[in-house]
Structure formats: structure tokens, C-alpha cells
Design an enzyme around this catalytic site. Structure first.
Site, short mmCIF file in Angstrom:
data_model
loop_
_atom_site.label_atom_id
_atom_site.label_comp_id
_atom_site.label_asym_id
_atom_site.label_seq_id
_atom_site.Cartn_x
_atom_site.Cartn_y
_atom_site.Cartn_z
N GLY A 164 -39.74 20.67 31.91
CA GLY A 164 -41.20 21.16 32.37
C GLY A 164 -42.23 21.14 31.30
O GLY A 164 -43.28 22.03 31.31
N GLU A 200 -40.93 10.99 18.72
CA GLU A 200 -41.18 9.50 19.16
C GLU A 200 -42.78 9.07 19.37
O GLU A 200 -43.58 10.21 19.03
CB GLU A 200 -40.60 9.36 20.62
CG GLU A 200 -41.11 9.99 21.88
CD GLU A 200 -40.34 10.08 23.22
OE1 GLU A 200 -39.24 9.59 23.19
OE2 GLU A 200 -41.18 10.12 24.19
N LYS A 201 -43.09 7.97 19.04
CA LYS A 201 -44.41 7.33 19.19
C LYS A 201 -45.06 7.99 20.51
O LYS A 201 -44.63 8.15 21.39
CB LYS A 201 -44.23 5.98 19.22
CG LYS A 201 -45.66 5.50 19.51
CD LYS A 201 -46.21 5.13 17.88
CE LYS A 201 -47.64 4.34 17.87
NZ LYS A 201 -48.28 4.78 16.78
N HIS A 208 -46.95 8.00 34.19
CA HIS A 208 -45.70 8.03 34.22
C HIS A 208 -45.25 7.76 35.57
O HIS A 208 -45.58 7.78 36.84
CB HIS A 208 -45.71 9.70 34.50
CG HIS A 208 -44.33 10.33 34.78
ND1 HIS A 208 -43.57 11.09 33.91
CD2 HIS A 208 -43.55 10.30 35.98
CE1 HIS A 208 -42.52 11.51 34.40
NE2 HIS A 208 -42.31 10.85 35.75
N LYS A 237 -46.26 18.04 36.56
CA LYS A 237 -47.08 17.26 37.75
C LYS A 237 -47.83 18.00 38.66
O LYS A 237 -47.49 19.13 38.98
CB LYS A 237 -45.88 16.41 38.49
CG LYS A 237 -45.03 15.31 37.37
CD LYS A 237 -43.70 15.04 37.99
CE LYS A 237 -43.01 14.26 36.81
NZ LYS A 237 -41.49 14.17 37.14
N GLU A 275 -37.20 8.41 34.55
CA GLU A 275 -38.39 8.44 34.32
C GLU A 275 -39.05 7.50 32.96
O GLU A 275 -38.33 7.18 32.13
CB GLU A 275 -38.53 10.04 33.78
CG GLU A 275 -38.56 11.01 34.81
CD GLU A 275 -38.96 12.23 34.69
OE1 GLU A 275 -39.45 13.10 35.47
OE2 GLU A 275 -39.36 12.81 33.50
N GLU A 288 -36.83 9.88 30.15
CA GLU A 288 -35.61 10.80 30.14
C GLU A 288 -35.04 10.44 31.81
O GLU A 288 -35.48 9.71 32.49
CB GLU A 288 -36.08 12.08 30.28
CG GLU A 288 -36.79 12.76 31.30
CD GLU A 288 -36.83 14.25 31.51
OE1 GLU A 288 -36.33 14.66 30.90
OE2 GLU A 288 -37.79 14.61 32.00
N ARG A 292 -30.85 15.69 39.30
CA ARG A 292 -31.03 16.61 40.14
C ARG A 292 -31.97 16.14 41.33
O ARG A 292 -32.53 14.85 41.01
CB ARG A 292 -31.54 17.94 39.64
CG ARG A 292 -32.72 17.58 38.99
CD ARG A 292 -33.39 18.67 38.47
NE ARG A 292 -34.27 18.82 37.42
CZ ARG A 292 -35.61 18.27 37.60
NH1 ARG A 292 -36.05 17.96 38.76
NH2 ARG A 292 -36.64 18.21 36.50
N ARG A 338 -49.00 19.54 45.16
CA ARG A 338 -48.58 20.79 44.91
C ARG A 338 -49.51 21.97 44.97
O ARG A 338 -50.48 21.83 44.37
CB ARG A 338 -47.84 20.72 43.67
CG ARG A 338 -46.86 19.89 43.45
CD ARG A 338 -46.02 19.98 42.24
NE ARG A 338 -45.18 18.92 41.66
CZ ARG A 338 -44.24 18.94 40.75
NH1 ARG A 338 -44.13 20.13 40.09
NH2 ARG A 338 -43.49 17.82 40.60
P1 ADP Z 1 -40.13 17.22 30.48
O1 ADP Z 1 -38.52 16.69 30.39
O2 ADP Z 1 -40.38 18.33 29.85
O3 ADP Z 1 -40.97 17.01 31.71
P2 ADP Z 1 -40.89 14.33 29.71
O4 ADP Z 1 -40.05 13.80 28.65
O5 ADP Z 1 -40.38 14.00 31.21
O6 ADP Z 1 -40.55 15.90 29.52
O7 ADP Z 1 -42.18 14.08 29.71
C1 ADP Z 1 -43.26 14.73 30.53
C2 ADP Z 1 -44.61 14.10 30.34
O8 ADP Z 1 -45.02 14.32 28.86
C3 ADP Z 1 -44.66 12.89 30.50
O9 ADP Z 1 -44.79 12.57 31.85
C4 ADP Z 1 -45.89 12.23 29.72
O10 ADP Z 1 -47.00 12.47 30.60
C5 ADP Z 1 -45.72 13.17 28.56
N1 ADP Z 1 -44.86 12.44 27.31
C6 ADP Z 1 -43.65 12.40 27.06
N2 ADP Z 1 -43.44 11.45 26.09
C7 ADP Z 1 -44.39 11.07 25.88
C8 ADP Z 1 -44.80 10.11 25.05
N3 ADP Z 1 -43.86 9.53 24.06
N4 ADP Z 1 -46.27 9.57 24.92
C9 ADP Z 1 -46.99 10.02 25.60
N5 ADP Z 1 -46.92 11.04 26.66
C10 ADP Z 1 -45.48 11.38 26.73
#
Ligand code: ADP
Length: 457
Positions: A164, A200-201, A208, A237, A275, A288, A292, A338
Site C-alpha cells: 500500500g 534500491e535505485k 508501473h 493506484k 509487478e 514485487e 492474491r 477507483r
Molecule cells: P507496495 O507494495 O507498497 O505497493 P511497490 O513495491 O509495489 O510497493 O511499489 C509501489 C509504487 O512505488 C510503484 O508502483 C512505483 O510507483 C513506486 N516505486 C516502487 N519502487 C520504485 C523504484 N525503485 N523507483 C521508482 N518508483 C518506485
């Protein structure tokens, strides 16, 4: 097939699962909190059992009460929906031990993919590109600084147990990294009872892109193409669409193939999502896996013409997938908006309360998934989603026009909603050209704020 299923959730997803069960001839048992006594899922289910007070920790997260309800109601399976216990490996394991089928993957898979650093490592070993970063959790401020020097700023501090968009901090220099490291840990501890973070970078202006997967218990795994979920606010989202305007056939094939490899490497069964971030140069990186059904699953359902929740239930009952990869086609364009009870133009302030009048849109190519009705009071304990509006059509242009038409018909009185923001997105020329990334909504809001502040000439 199962005869009776318990739905360990509430709101629109509980209603969605009840509908799928009914079409499959399965009886349903709803569980609910005292705050949800008048909720639609309670009214639609064949049976309902109250499991506690309004706070999630006293009801929808109480594993022992849900298992007791399952035993009293004599169900064979539990559908966890999304959120709450859907990705709780401990809950899935208890179901397994009690001989109640958990409608999802095995508990061991949930555990593995729930730790984001283990998930990234699994993806890397399966030959999938990942965002450069730490090999596992970062143990100290010093390690964080060393790593940032190696990979270069900007970097992102992320919670190992994240979800989230919580427990995430961007850092552009050493000072903001030290601060972000500590705030992300505190936030992660509060939200997930696990303070571990990794680095991470930070990929700048990415899209996405996620791939929907279905795997049965016989080892067959298929993908159902992508969803573009780049339209986000604070990493959450807001609007999703399929197909993504950013993918051509070649890129679509390569991302889908990478997703299948990851799912195969963990012998995935049930519905799941892999993702990715896609950078402006067309490079994609695994971030990730969600083990679910996702909020945005109807976009895929309408684009490919399949019922993902029914498939999930059939798979859990041991049935093989009734189709092969070559049978799945992108038949239509689909978009989901949404609609939340939030004041989008006032810092997205939650707007719980009673919906005094409710009239959802309909007509050709429109689907509304919701648990709301006129006179319904939105409890303040849970997320603020009112409805998901899904529009579909033979191409993107038609679908955007249809969604715009539907949102202009949607009447929700008594609470503030995010409909005005959704309409602004749909009308934006860059969105209409398909040119957007994860920074789009923030830029749109900043622009509108600036315009509102400028004196008229
Ligand atoms: P969560 O599990 O909290 O939803 P995610 O890893 O799925 O976290 O990341 C959610 C959003 O955060 C991604 O859709 C993207 O917009 C942003 N994000 C995540 N990792 C990165 C990254 N390394 N660089 C840029 N944006 C990122």
C-alpha cells in the site's frame, strides 16, 4: 467443487466473491464487524456471523474468530479477498492445518514472496531483471550510506514487508537518506510489525506495469497480459488500464515471459500479479509479486473476457485450468477508476459519512463493483473505497469517452468523492495520448493548484 465458502473480508471484494460463488452454486458465509452490520456483503451472503467490533484488529484480522466461524458454519474453504489476511502466510498455514482450503497459493509461497528482498532474489534467479539495490535488508545507517554511494542517488528506502505504498522514502543525498532510513523503519514497524527496510535505485518517471498470472495445482501457468497502473497518488493506484499504451507487441511478450518465469520458479498456483517498473528507455525491472486477487482485477476480466475469481475458486478446488495460453486474447480495452470517499482537492481528506443518495452509472460497456447504496454509512475504520467503475470498449478512445460519460452520470450525495479528479485525468490531453508515468497525478494536482492561485486577467 466446494459446497460452502467463508469470505474473510468486507466491502466490494466480499460482494464480488459472493457473486462468483453464487454463479458456481456455492453457498456463502460472511463474517462482519459490528460496524458492518448493515453492509451489503452481510445482506447478500447465505449466512453471516459477527466476529467483533469495528476496529480491524478486533474483527477482520482476528484469525481465531474467523477459524471458529468457519468451523461453526461448516465451510470447506476461505476466500481472503485482498488486504486484511490475504497475504498473511500464518493465516494460510492455519487454514491448511485445519483442513480448510485457503483460496490462494500455498502458505510457503506467500511467505517467500511476502518478503520483498527474498522475492527480488527469487526473480533474479529466475532470470528476470531487478532494480539494482541491496541484496537483503539494510542493517544500519552506515550500510545504507555505503550502498547509496555505490548505486548512486536518488535511492528509495522500502519496507521488506511493504504494501500500500507505506514505509517508502526517496533520498536524494546523504542527509535525506539518514532521515528516510529511520522514518521508513518507524512507519514499517507501525504498519507491518517489521521494521526491516532495503534500498534500491529510484527509477525516475517510470510506468508501473503488472502482469496477471493464473496457475493451477497441476503446474500449468498462464498470463493474462498486463495492466498499466502508473496513475498513482503516494504510490497508491488511482486509475488502471489494459492494454498499456506504453507496450508494443515485442515488449508485451518480453515482460509476460519474464513474469511467467518468476511464477514458474515458485510453482505458483492461484491468481497472482508480478509487478514491474518500466523506465522511459523501455527497460523493465521486477519490483514485487502480489499473491492474491488485486483491486484492479476487473480490468483484466473485461479485456480478456474471463472471471478471475471463479478461476481462483476452481483452481483451489483442484480443477485444472480449462484453457491454454493461446486461448487468451486481449479482446477489448478496459479502464478502471477507483472512486473513494475523499476530498481530492483538499489533500485527499477522508470523507466518511452517510451516502444520502446513490445512483450508479450503467449502459453499454460499463460495470460497477460496489457495496454501497443510498442510506449506507461509510464506516471510518476501513479504506474509503465507494466503488470501482470499469469501462470497456473496442479501443482506448471509445473506452475513455465511455468512462467520462459514466462518471458524469454517477450520483453520490452526502460525502465527497474522487470523481472530480478522475474526470480531470480523463480530460487531460497527455493522458488521452497515452503519455503518462507515476508522477502524472502529482503534476496534474500541482498544475491545477497553481492555476487556481493565479489571479484572472
Ligand atoms: P507496495 O507494495 O507498497 O505497493 P511497490 O513495491 O509495489 O510497493 O511499489 C509501489 C509504487 O512505488 C510503484 O508502483 C512505483 O510507483 C513506486 N516505486 C516502487 N519502487 C520504485 C523504484 N525503485 N523507483 C521508482 N518508483 C518506485
Amino acid at each position: 467443487m466446494f459446497e460452502k465458502v467463508l469470505i474473510a473480508n468486507r466491502g466490494e471484494i466480499a460482494v464480488r466473491v459472493i457473486r462468483a460463488c453464487r454463479e458456481l452454486g456455492i453457498r456463502t458465509l460472511a463474517v462482519y464487524s459490528e460496524a458492518d452490520a448493515n453492509s451489503m456483503h452481510v445482506q447478500l451472503a447465505d449466512q453471516a456471523i459477527c466476529i467483533g467490533s469495528g476496529a480491524s484488529a478486533d474483527s477482520y484480522l482476528k484469525i481465531d474468530r474467523i477459524i471458529s466461524a468457519a468451523e461453526v458454519g461448516d465451510v470447506e474453504a476461505i476466500h481472503p479477498g485482498y488486504g486484511f489476511l490475504a497475504e498473511n502466510a500464518h493465516f494460510a498455514e492455519i487454514c491448511e492445518n485445519c483442513n480448510i482450503k485457503f483460496i490462494g497459493p500455498r502458505s510457503a509461497t506467500i511467505k517467500m514472496m511476502g518478503d520483498k528482498t527474498v522475492a527480488k532474489d527469487t526473480a533474479r534467479k529466475a532470470g528476470c531483471p531487478i532494480v539494482p539495490g541491496s541484496d537483503g535488508p539494510v542493517g544500519s545507517e552506515q550500510d545504507a550510506l555505503k550502498l547509496a554511494k555505490k548505486i548512486g542517488y536518488p535511492v528509495l528506502v522500502k519496507a521488506v514487508a511493504g504494501g500500500g505504498g507505506r514505509g517508502m522514502r526517496i533520498a536524494h543525498n546523504d542527509v535525506s537518506l539518514v532521515k528516510g532510513y529511520h522514518t521508513a523503519r518507524t512507519e514499517a514497524e507501525r504498519a507491518f510489525a517489521n521494521p526491516a527496510v532495503y534500498i534500491e535505485k529510484y527509477v525516475e518517471t517510470p510506468r508501473h506495469i503488472e502482469i496477471q498470472i493464473l496457475g493451477d495445482q497441476k503446474g500449468r501457468i498462464v498470463h493474462l497480459f498486463e495492466r498499466d497502473c502508473s496513475l498513482q497518488r503516494r504510490h497508491q493506484k488511482v486509475l488502471e488500464e489494459t492494454p498499456s499504451p506504453a507496450l508494443d507487441e515485442d515488449l508485451r511478450k518480453r515482460i509476460s515471459k519474464a513474469a511467467i518465469k518468476v511464477a514458474e520458479s515458485v510453482e505458483y498456483s492461484s491468481a497472482g500479479t508480478i509487478e514491474f517498473l518500466l523506465d522511459p528507455k523501455g527497460n523493465f525491472y521486477f519490483i514485487e509479486m502480489n499473491t492474491r486477487i488485486q483491486v484492479e482485477h476487473p480490468v483484466t476480466e473485461e479485456a480478456v473476457g474471463l472471471d478471475l475469481v471463479k478461476e481462483q475458486i476452481r483452481i483451489a478446488a483442484g480443477e485444472p485450468l480449462s484453457f491454454e495460453q493461446r486461448d487468451i486474447r486481449l479482446l477489448r480495452h478496459a479502464i478502471e477508476c477507483r472512486i473513494n470517499a475523499e476530498d481530492a482537492y483538499n489533500g485527499f481528506r477522508p470523507s466518511p459519512g452517510t451516502i444520502s443518495f446513490y445512483y450508479p452509472p450503467g449502459g453499454h460497456g460499463i460495470r460497477v463493483d460496489s457495496h454501497c447504496y443510498g442510506g449506507y454509512t461509510i464506516p471510518s475504520h476501513y479504506d474509503s473505497m465507494i466503488a470501482k467503475v470499469i469501462a470497456y470498449g473496442h479501443d482506448r478512445r471509445t473506452t475513455i469517452a465511455r468512462m467520462h460519460r459514466a462518471l458524469s452520470e454517477f450520483r453520490i450525495e452526502g460525502v465527497k468523492t474522487t470523481i472530480p479528479l478522475q474526470r480531470a485525468i480523463l480530460q487531460d490531453p497527455e493522458f488521452q495520448r497515452g503519455r503518462y508515468n507515476t508522477a502524472f497525478i502529482e503534476n496534474l494536482l500541482n498544475r491545477e493548484q497553481r492555476e487556481a492561485a493565479e489571479p484572472e486577467v
